[in-house]
Design a protein around this motif. Structure first.
Motif, PDB file in Angstrom:
ATOM      1  N   ASP A 236       0.848  -1.185   0.000  1.00 43.95           N
ATOM      2  CA  ASP A 236       0.000   0.000   0.000  1.00 43.95           C
ATOM      3  C   ASP A 236       0.889   1.243   0.000  1.00 43.95           C
ATOM      4  O   ASP A 236       1.817   1.362   0.805  1.00 43.95           O
ATOM      5  CB  ASP A 236      -0.885  -0.027   1.257  1.00 43.95           C
ATOM      6  N   SER A 241      -3.447   2.287  -3.019  1.00 43.02           N
ATOM      7  CA  SER A 241      -3.003   1.613  -4.240  1.00 43.02           C
ATOM      8  C   SER A 241      -1.748   0.815  -3.945  1.00 43.02           C
ATOM      9  O   SER A 241      -0.936   1.194  -3.103  1.00 43.02           O
ATOM     10  CB  SER A 241      -2.715   2.635  -5.349  1.00 43.02           C
ATOM     11  N   SER A 638     -18.760  -5.799  -8.263  1.00 38.42           N
ATOM     12  CA  SER A 638     -17.369  -5.640  -7.836  1.00 38.42           C
ATOM     13  C   SER A 638     -16.510  -5.103  -8.966  1.00 38.42           C
ATOM     14  O   SER A 638     -16.780  -5.357 -10.150  1.00 38.42           O
ATOM     15  CB  SER A 638     -16.797  -6.987  -7.362  1.00 38.42           C
ATOM     16  N   THR A 640     -13.076  -5.301 -10.994  1.00 36.23           N
ATOM     17  CA  THR A 640     -12.083  -6.352 -11.293  1.00 36.23           C
ATOM     18  C   THR A 640     -10.962  -5.769 -12.133  1.00 36.23           C
ATOM     19  O   THR A 640     -10.655  -6.262 -13.215  1.00 36.23           O
ATOM     20  CB  THR A 640     -12.748  -7.526 -12.025  1.00 36.23           C
ATOM     21  N   THR A 644      -5.222  -6.127  -9.571  1.00 38.11           N
ATOM     22  CA  THR A 644      -5.579  -5.690  -8.227  1.00 38.11           C
ATOM     23  C   THR A 644      -6.649  -6.619  -7.670  1.00 38.11           C
ATOM     24  O   THR A 644      -7.398  -7.236  -8.433  1.00 38.11           O
ATOM     25  CB  THR A 644      -6.112  -4.248  -8.240  1.00 38.11           C
ATOM     26  N   PRO A 645      -6.732  -6.759  -6.368  1.00 41.50           N
ATOM     27  CA  PRO A 645      -7.750  -7.637  -5.789  1.00 41.50           C
ATOM     28  C   PRO A 645      -9.152  -7.162  -6.156  1.00 41.50           C
ATOM     29  O   PRO A 645      -9.406  -5.958  -6.288  1.00 41.50           O
ATOM     30  CB  PRO A 645      -7.489  -7.532  -4.281  1.00 41.50           C
ATOM     31  N   GLU A 646     -10.062  -8.117  -6.333  1.00 33.05           N
ATOM     32  CA  GLU A 646     -11.452  -7.765  -6.600  1.00 33.05           C
ATOM     33  C   GLU A 646     -12.016  -6.989  -5.412  1.00 33.05           C
ATOM     34  O   GLU A 646     -11.818  -7.356  -4.261  1.00 33.05           O
ATOM     35  CB  GLU A 646     -12.266  -9.032  -6.860  1.00 33.05           C
ATOM     36  N   ARG A 647     -12.707  -5.880  -5.723  1.00 27.79           N
ATOM     37  CA  ARG A 647     -13.197  -4.995  -4.668  1.00 27.79           C
ATOM     38  C   ARG A 647     -14.671  -4.709  -4.878  1.00 27.79           C
ATOM     39  O   ARG A 647     -15.084  -4.288  -5.973  1.00 27.79           O
ATOM     40  CB  ARG A 647     -12.376  -3.688  -4.703  1.00 27.79           C
ATOM     41  N   GLU A 648     -15.489  -4.956  -3.858  1.00 25.88           N
ATOM     42  CA  GLU A 648     -16.927  -4.755  -3.982  1.00 25.88           C
ATOM     43  C   GLU A 648     -17.249  -3.267  -4.020  1.00 25.88           C
ATOM     44  O   GLU A 648     -16.768  -2.474  -3.211  1.00 25.88           O
ATOM     45  CB  GLU A 648     -17.662  -5.425  -2.820  1.00 25.88           C
TER      46      GLU A 648
END
Length: 870
Positions: A236, A241, A638, A640, A644-648
């Motif tokens: 981070d 980010s 979410s 995608t 990067t990690p999937e983020r809701e």
């Protein structure tokens, strides 16, 4: 015996040249492929070194995707040891001047930030004409692009990116260390670039230079510590980010490795076709040595009667093969160097020239073709060499070719067995619906190898049945000459079949690829025809490489005669963890519509409302049932973003369901549901590649087709990249890439066909030498030169037609099997390109005529009395 072999080669120069030529073509392609990739590696290595020169540390998003906050640049500038910081973002653009698009021939066209010389990181850029850019309306252009496109200071340029259209003025021309390769690089003052070509909040990376005395590794450590990370790992940045820190040397090594990986595929691809040419050449070399042995039977028998052993005779023929292999391979290496130079010249003529780093001749590009050429030649000559060793002294009393007397029974039985095994393997692959595509394709591949080998073995027996029929049909208009040609062609079925098989192999491969291409195009056009029934379609460049600016949709909606416009694109989002595989863009995503999807004319509602007139999504009835979704229900949405990690993000409402639809796939989201998240910067990079992109728009009108089309063309003309197409033209655009792929394959397969043509020339020329007495006798009894020429030409046409017809039949069968296997991958339409296949058969007849020109002329010059006296 070594002296005998060398003198035999020197005494039959024409025969030597024809045999060497077959080796040259195969080895030239392999050597050229290796030299070309080595030269490309050197070229890109030089470019990589140039692009990373002066860059000590790079800070980029984790996994090289997404974006980093712009204000991170201020943090990096304050790190101990950092001298300068530049943003390294590049925005892909299309540039037009005076209404004409500037074509770069495939080279990149981009915009990036300009920094004064005392603030630059990386390759040095210096304004050599005009002034540095100032404000949001000025850019500078690289000198090579300015020269190629005639750009001068003061010119007005129209620049289009995914965010819209920008009118800019050229304030200056700059030189840069890496200027070359046809690229078009626009540079704009950093603050203006950020507001014009980015979302104003994020960048795709930063380039850093170190203060004097600070090494790359030391600086990377300081930066990593400042970002609370270890070098090369994501963490981070303090702004939500993930970033990674690498030295300039690491970046250069990674770029070089990436280039090598990409070029290795090109190398394998080219070498594979070189091997195809070499395999075809194998049959020609074997045929040539068989004929040479047959013609020299009396010579070998005389040597045997003088005490030469069987092993010595075999060794002498192998020695000749080694000499031919070495000569052909060395000439092939030289031809490969010429081929590489020619490829670079062709690339340069397209405007996408590469920096000239010189021809790279590696050990592998010389040794591998040399070893392969000699090996193939010796293997091809081994069976004829053994036959030479088996010659008995008493055969010195005979003359002519004795090979026709040998039985074909064993060879034919073996060939029929292999054919049967190949057919069974192909059918096994076709009928094994439960197995994976890879296993089924492997079965068909093994079957194809068995079929081709079986056809080669069966071909002599088959030619006895087919060639006389072909000969009688095409020879009928020529009377007695036609009958003589038919008899001569069927006299030696082994030779005829071997000569024809080289063409059979090439034609079969062309037929397979032709069926694949025709079926792919039929599937694409069928898909578009079934799903797109709007009046017109707005589409970007034919290769689909550049999306449609969103402003173009607004311009289309304001056009006279247009009643509805709906844009389709790909967004980096997932609905309840489901990304539709049928509409996934780079990195994955889900389809979305900006407007009413029913404008496409193919959406059939099942429940609810499918017009997407409010925030939400629609799904196929089957998909909704599988996930238990009901109309009005809320489903998780979410982000995608690749890397990067999937983020809701929140939830989205199911507005309706529809019947199966190829264009919409499993589900599509409304633009009104996505736009708030875009405005918030939820996808990280705003106008960069991971944001929602529009790729097509569907337009309905009031019925005035041509008037509306002209009005639309005028409306979207400022956007440069947008085309106005009918659904049929849109379908054709989707199939363009298939034609491009096939053209490359056909160009490479043409090498195999060229080798096959030379095989026919070779066989006919040696046949004329062998039949010298026969042709002389014919001339002595009154046959004219013209009749001899026609006879030899008809023989060549018969061989070529036989090879082509067998190749077409084999190609159709194998193409059908492969396409049935691929039906599970969406290629469910089988199309036969009958016109192309008919054209190949006609072309084969023409090939036969051309191949006979020189042998026929040689036959005509045979002196009757001298030939009879031999």
């Amino acid at each position: 015996m070594r002296r005998v072999s060398l003198r035999s080669l020197a005494g039959h120069k024409v025969r030597l040249v024809l045999t060497v030529l077959a080796v040259v073509l195969g080895t030239a392609f392999i050597s050229g492929a290796l030299m070309f990739t080595a030269s490309l590696q050197k070229t890109f290595g030089t470019l990589t070194e140039s692009t990373t020169r002066g860059i000590d540390v790079v800070v980029a998003p984790a996994d090289n995707s997404g974006g980093l906050p712009l204000d991170l640049g201020n943090t990096l500038a304050g790190v101990d040891g950092v001298a300068r910081v530049n943003i390294s973002t590049e925005t892909t653009v299309v540039v037009s001047r005076d209404g004409s698009t500037l074509q770069t021939g495939g080279a990149p066209s981009f915009a990036m930030a300009w920094y004064p010389p005392d603030r630059q990181v990386g390759p040095s850029a210096t304004v050599v004409e005009g002034t540095e850019p100032r404000g949001d309306g000025e850019v500078v252009v690289n000198s090579s692009a300015a020269r190629d496109h005639g750009i001068t200071v003061g010119d007005r340029l129209t620049v289009v990116d995914v965010g819209g259209v920008h009118d800019l003025t050229v304030s200056g021309i700059y030189d840069i260390d890496i200027d070359g390769g046809g690229f078009l690089g626009l540079m704009m003052e950093e603050p203006a670039y950020v507001t014009t070509f980015t979302d104003g909040r994020t960048a795709t990376g930063f380039s850093l230079s170190a203060q004097p005395g600070v090494s790359q590794e030391q600086l990377a450590g300081e930066v990593s510590a400042a970002l609370r990370t270890d070098t090369g790992t994501g963490t981070d940045t303090g702004s939500g980010s993930a970033a990674q820190v690498k030295t300039g040397g690491q970046v250069a090594e990674e770029q070089a490795a990436s280039v090598n990986d990409a070029l290795s595929f090109v190398n394998y691809f080219l070498v594979a076709f070189g091997l195809v040419a070499l395999v075809v050449g194998t049959f020609i070399i074997a045929n040539t040595f068989s004929m040479i042995v047959a013609q020299r039977t009396r010579e070998f028998a005389l040597l045997r009667s003088l005490g030469v052993s069987s092993g010595q005779l075999t060794g002498s023929v192998v020695t000749e093969a080694v000499v031919v292999g070495i000569l052909g391979s060395l000439l092939g290496v030289a031809a490969g160097a010429g081929l590489t130079k020619a490829i670079y010249a062709v690339i340069g003529s397209t405007g996408a020239g590469l920096p000239d780093t010189g021809l790279q001749v590696t050990v592998g590009s010389v040794v591998l073709p040399l070893v392969l050429g000699v090996f193939v030649t010796v293997v091809s000559a081994w069976a004829p060499a053994r036959r030479a060793g088996a010659v008995r002294p008493v055969e010195a009393m005979r003359s002519g070719d004795q090979s026709t007397a040998s039985s074909l029974r064993g060879r034919t039985v073996t060939g029929v067995g292999l054919l049967a095994a190949g057919v069974l393997a192909c059918l096994g692959g076709v009928l094994s619906d439960g197995a994976g595509t890879g296993i089924r394709a492997s079965l068909v591949g093994v079957g194809a190898l068995c079929v081709l080998t079986g056809v080669f073995l069966v071909s002599p027996a088959l030619s006895r049945l087919v060639v006389p029929v072909v000969g009688r049909v095409i020879g009928a208009p020529f009377g007695t000459v036609g009958r003589l040609a038919s008899t001569s062609s069927s006299r030696n079925p082994r030779r005829t079949a071997t000569t024809a098989f080289a063409l059979t192999l090439g034609v079969a491969l062309v037929a397979v690829f032709g069926m694949l291409g025709a079926s792919m195009k039929a599937s694409i056009t069928g898909f578009v025809g079934e799903t797109v029934k709007s009046d017109l379609v707005l589409y970007g460049p034919s290769d689909g490489s550049f999306p449609i600016p969103r402003q173009a949709l607004d311009a289309a909606r304001d056009t006279r005669g247009v009643t509805a416009v709906s844009g389709f694109g790909i967004a980096p989002v997932s609905v309840a963890g489901t990304g539709d595989a049928a509409t996934v863009g780079n990195g994955g995503g889900t389809g979305f519509f900006d407007g009413d999807p029913t404008v496409t004319g193919s959406v059939t509602p099942v429940t609810g409302d499918v017009t997407l007139d409010r925030p939400g999504f629609i799904a196929s009835a089957a998909t909704a049932a599988d996930h238990g979704w009901t109309v009005g229900g809320q489903v998780p949405l979410s982000a995608t973003v690749p890397g990067t990690p999937e983020r809701e993000l929140g939830t989205v409402e199911l507005l309706g369901t529809y019947q199966p639809n190829s264009l919409l796939g499993d589900l599509v989201v409304s633009w009104s549901a996505l736009s708030p998240y875009v405005d918030e910067g939820a996808f990280g990079t705003g106008t960069f590649a991971s944001s929602p992109m529009l790729y097509a728009a569907f337009v309905d009108g009031d019925g005035n087709g041509e008037d509306m089309r002209q009005a639309l063309e005028d409306a979207v003309d400022p956007f440069i990249v947008v085309q106005v197409l009918t659904p049929a033209e849109f379908a054709g655009q989707q199939a363009v890439f298939v034609d491009q792929m096939l053209n490359i394959l056909y160009a490479l397969l043409a090498l195999a066909v060229i080798v096959a043509v030379l095989g026919i020339v070779n066989t006919l020329a040696l046949n004329v030498i062998e039949r010298r007495r026969e042709i002389g006798m014919m001339r002595a009894v009154g046959v004219t030169r013209g009749q001899v020429r026609r006879m030899i030409t008809l023989e060549a046409v018969q061989i070529a037609l036989y090879g082509a017809v067998v190749g077409v039949v084999v190609g159709l069968a194998l193409g059908w099997a492969f396409l049935r296997v691929l039906s599970g991958e969406g290629l469910d339409t089988i199309e036969v390109p009958w016109g192309q296949l008919g054209g190949m058969i006609v072309a084969s007849a023409v090939i036969g005529v051309l191949a006979a020109v020189w042998p026929a002329a040689k036959a005509c010059r045979t002196p009757p009395l001298e030939a009879v006296a031999d």
